[in-house]
Design a protein around this motif. Structure first.
Motif, PDB file in Angstrom:
ATOM      1  N   ILE A  86       0.833  -1.203   0.000  1.00  0.00           N
ATOM      2  CA  ILE A  86       0.000   0.000   0.000  1.00  0.00           C
ATOM      3  C   ILE A  86       0.868   1.253   0.000  1.00  0.00           C
ATOM      4  CG2 ILE A  86      -0.289   0.039   2.519  1.00  0.00           C
ATOM      5  CD1 ILE A  86      -2.778   1.241  -0.211  1.00  0.00           C
ATOM      6  N   TYR A  87       2.004   1.216   0.706  1.00  0.00           N
ATOM      7  CA  TYR A  87       2.918   2.364   0.675  1.00  0.00           C
ATOM      8  C   TYR A  87       3.566   2.493  -0.705  1.00  0.00           C
ATOM      9  CZ  TYR A  87       2.590   3.320   5.682  1.00  0.00           C
ATOM     10  OH  TYR A  87       2.131   3.665   6.930  1.00  0.00           O
ATOM     11  N   LYS A  88       3.941   1.369  -1.272  1.00  0.00           N
ATOM     12  CA  LYS A  88       4.520   1.375  -2.620  1.00  0.00           C
ATOM     13  C   LYS A  88       3.550   1.988  -3.617  1.00  0.00           C
ATOM     14  CE  LYS A  88       5.146  -1.867  -6.433  1.00  0.00           C
ATOM     15  NZ  LYS A  88       5.377  -3.248  -6.866  1.00  0.00           N
TER      16      LYS A  88
ATOM     17  N   THR B  74       0.978   3.930  -3.052  1.00  0.00           N
ATOM     18  CA  THR B  74       0.697   5.333  -2.750  1.00  0.00           C
ATOM     19  C   THR B  74       1.843   6.231  -3.202  1.00  0.00           C
ATOM     20  OG1 THR B  74      -0.646   4.671  -0.837  1.00  0.00           O
ATOM     21  CG2 THR B  74       0.098   6.958  -0.924  1.00  0.00           C
ATOM     22  N   MET B  75       3.079   5.815  -2.914  1.00  0.00           N
ATOM     23  CA  MET B  75       4.239   6.609  -3.328  1.00  0.00           C
ATOM     24  C   MET B  75       4.289   6.738  -4.852  1.00  0.00           C
ATOM     25  SD  MET B  75       6.744   7.734  -1.090  1.00  0.00           S
ATOM     26  CE  MET B  75       8.388   7.061  -1.339  1.00  0.00           C
ATOM     27  N   GLY B  76       4.037   5.641  -5.544  1.00  0.00           N
ATOM     28  CA  GLY B  76       4.031   5.691  -6.998  1.00  0.00           C
ATOM     29  C   GLY B  76       2.960   6.628  -7.526  1.00  0.00           C
ATOM     30  N   ARG B  77       1.795   6.578  -6.893  1.00  0.00           N
ATOM     31  CA  ARG B  77       0.696   7.457  -7.308  1.00  0.00           C
ATOM     32  C   ARG B  77       1.052   8.914  -7.032  1.00  0.00           C
ATOM     33  NH1 ARG B  77      -4.838   6.538  -8.261  1.00  0.00           N
ATOM     34  NH2 ARG B  77      -5.718   8.491  -9.034  1.00  0.00           N
ATOM     35  N   PHE B  78       1.751   9.179  -5.940  1.00  0.00           N
ATOM     36  CA  PHE B  78       2.169  10.540  -5.632  1.00  0.00           C
ATOM     37  C   PHE B  78       3.116  11.077  -6.716  1.00  0.00           C
ATOM     38  CE2 PHE B  78       1.522  10.476  -0.711  1.00  0.00           C
ATOM     39  CZ  PHE B  78       0.150  10.464  -0.910  1.00  0.00           C
ATOM     40  N   VAL B  79       4.061  10.240  -7.147  1.00  0.00           N
ATOM     41  CA  VAL B  79       4.991  10.662  -8.199  1.00  0.00           C
ATOM     42  C   VAL B  79       4.211  10.993  -9.474  1.00  0.00           C
ATOM     43  CG1 VAL B  79       6.889   9.963  -9.706  1.00  0.00           C
ATOM     44  CG2 VAL B  79       6.942   9.345  -7.283  1.00  0.00           C
ATOM     45  N   GLU B  80       3.267  10.139  -9.833  1.00  0.00           N
ATOM     46  CA  GLU B  80       2.480  10.373 -11.035  1.00  0.00           C
ATOM     47  C   GLU B  80       1.639  11.641 -10.911  1.00  0.00           C
ATOM     48  OE1 GLU B  80       0.316   6.752 -11.456  1.00  0.00           O
ATOM     49  OE2 GLU B  80       2.057   5.621 -12.178  1.00  0.00           O
TER      50      GLU B  80
ATOM     51  N   ASP C 252      15.608   7.471 -13.658  1.00  0.00           N
ATOM     52  CA  ASP C 252      15.959   8.745 -13.040  1.00  0.00           C
ATOM     53  C   ASP C 252      15.523   8.808 -11.577  1.00  0.00           C
ATOM     54  OD1 ASP C 252      16.973  10.349 -15.419  1.00  0.00           O
ATOM     55  OD2 ASP C 252      15.024   9.698 -16.162  1.00  0.00           O
ATOM     56  N   LEU C 253      14.465   8.082 -11.243  1.00  0.00           N
ATOM     57  CA  LEU C 253      13.940   8.100  -9.876  1.00  0.00           C
ATOM     58  C   LEU C 253      13.477   6.710  -9.477  1.00  0.00           C
ATOM     59  CD1 LEU C 253      12.924   9.614  -7.328  1.00  0.00           C
ATOM     60  CD2 LEU C 253      10.787  10.050  -8.571  1.00  0.00           C
ATOM     61  N   VAL C 254      13.921   6.271  -8.305  1.00  0.00           N
ATOM     62  CA  VAL C 254      13.512   4.985  -7.735  1.00  0.00           C
ATOM     63  C   VAL C 254      12.819   5.232  -6.398  1.00  0.00           C
ATOM     64  CG1 VAL C 254      14.456   2.976  -6.493  1.00  0.00           C
ATOM     65  CG2 VAL C 254      15.133   3.414  -8.865  1.00  0.00           C
ATOM     66  N   VAL C 255      11.765   4.471  -6.136  1.00  0.00           N
ATOM     67  CA  VAL C 255      11.053   4.508  -4.853  1.00  0.00           C
ATOM     68  C   VAL C 255      11.316   3.211  -4.114  1.00  0.00           C
ATOM     69  CG1 VAL C 255       8.762   4.442  -3.786  1.00  0.00           C
ATOM     70  CG2 VAL C 255       9.238   6.091  -5.619  1.00  0.00           C
ATOM     71  N   GLU C 256      11.710   3.322  -2.842  1.00  0.00           N
ATOM     72  CA  GLU C 256      11.962   2.140  -2.013  1.00  0.00           C
ATOM     73  C   GLU C 256      11.194   2.256  -0.700  1.00  0.00           C
ATOM     74  OE1 GLU C 256      13.497  -0.760  -2.173  1.00  0.00           O
ATOM     75  OE2 GLU C 256      14.086  -0.500  -4.263  1.00  0.00           O
ATOM     76  N   ILE C 257      10.452   1.202  -0.363  1.00  0.00           N
ATOM     77  CA  ILE C 257       9.717   1.124   0.903  1.00  0.00           C
ATOM     78  C   ILE C 257      10.443   0.161   1.821  1.00  0.00           C
ATOM     79  CG2 ILE C 257       7.520   0.580   2.001  1.00  0.00           C
ATOM     80  CD1 ILE C 257       7.465   2.992   0.088  1.00  0.00           C
ATOM     81  N   ASP C 258      10.843   0.647   2.986  1.00  0.00           N
ATOM     82  CA  ASP C 258      11.641  -0.157   3.924  1.00  0.00           C
ATOM     83  C   ASP C 258      10.846  -0.535   5.168  1.00  0.00           C
ATOM     84  OD1 ASP C 258      13.706   0.098   2.202  1.00  0.00           O
ATOM     85  OD2 ASP C 258      14.804   1.578   3.338  1.00  0.00           O
ATOM     86  N   ILE C 259       9.620  -1.004   4.987  1.00  0.00           N
ATOM     87  CA  ILE C 259       8.766  -1.333   6.126  1.00  0.00           C
ATOM     88  C   ILE C 259       9.258  -2.574   6.857  1.00  0.00           C
ATOM     89  CG2 ILE C 259       6.432  -1.976   6.833  1.00  0.00           C
ATOM     90  CD1 ILE C 259       6.716   0.916   5.977  1.00  0.00           C
TER      91      ILE C 259
END
Length: 213
Positions: free
Chosen positions: A56-58, A60-66, A121-128
């Motif tokens: 869910i965090y992954k 959400t973060m992806g949706r925020f970038v978009e 150019d941009l990577v998102v990482e969730i460290d839960i």
């Protein structure tokens, strides 16, 4: 080959002494089960089964970038958890990744070859449930310029300098926005309806754009 487990065995497995050929074989064998994420770093292999919290965090973060890209009218090319490899040395699958500055170089390609193509150019990482430290080393190997990380409590922007990632205040991809404030919205994940939260975030982005006009 030795192994150790963290959190729950069904979530994360760490293996050492793994050959590149074994890693490649596992990628091929597991190609129909992409729920598993593999990270290979100079003989060390992490196999992770993402939890619902992680996903869910992954998402959400992806949706925020978009959403940011939409409101700034910036073209992006999202490639999700594409496997990126530096042959014989390292390989990783980001939670989310985006081509922005280098969009035109890779758009439409069915395969990304880092020997001739640029990294995202941009990577998102969730460290839960796990640390992305090994993945950071892989991303440094392949030259990813910017990583956004969230561990359930804090959000950070990490920029590559001299083969190391340093935490900074401003994003390379979206320098006109105070991206650090994303943390405030991420802390509401699970408390607010998903689409309501995205709507609130979009309104915040719009307000920031208006401030800069």
């Amino acid at each position: 080959m030795t192994s150790s487990t963290l959190i729950q065995p069904e979530e994360i497995i760490h293996l050492s002494g793994i050959s590149w050929q074994t890693y490649e074989a596992l990628l091929n064998e597991l190609s129909t089960n992409r729920r598993l994420r593999l990270t290979y770093n100079h003989g060390n292999l992490e196999i992770m089964v993402p939890s619902p919290e992680h996903e869910i965090y992954k998402k959400t973060m992806g949706r925020f970038v978009e959403t940011i890209a939409e409101e700034l009218d910036i073209r992006i090319y999202p490639l999700g958890s594409t496997t990126f490899k530096r042959p014989e040395l390292s390989g990783a699958e980001p939670d989310e990744c985006f081509y922005i500055a280098n969009l035109n170089v890779v758009k439409g390609k069915k395969r990304i070859d880092l020997q001739q193509d640029p990294p995202p150019d941009l990577v998102v990482e969730i460290d839960i449930t796990s640390s992305s430290e090994d993945r950071l080393e892989v991303y440094a190997d392949i030259g990813v310029p910017e990583i956004w990380r969230y561990d359930g409590n804090s959000f950070s922007i990490n920029i590559l300098q001299n083969q190391k990632y340093i935490v900074v205040e401003n994003s390379l991809a979206f320098p006109t926005l105070p991206i650090q404030e994303i943390s405030r919205f991420l802390k509401q994940v699970g408390e607010k309806d998903y689409l309501d939260l995205v709507k609130e975030f979009r309104n915040w982005v719009k307000s920031q754009i208006q401030k800069n006009c």
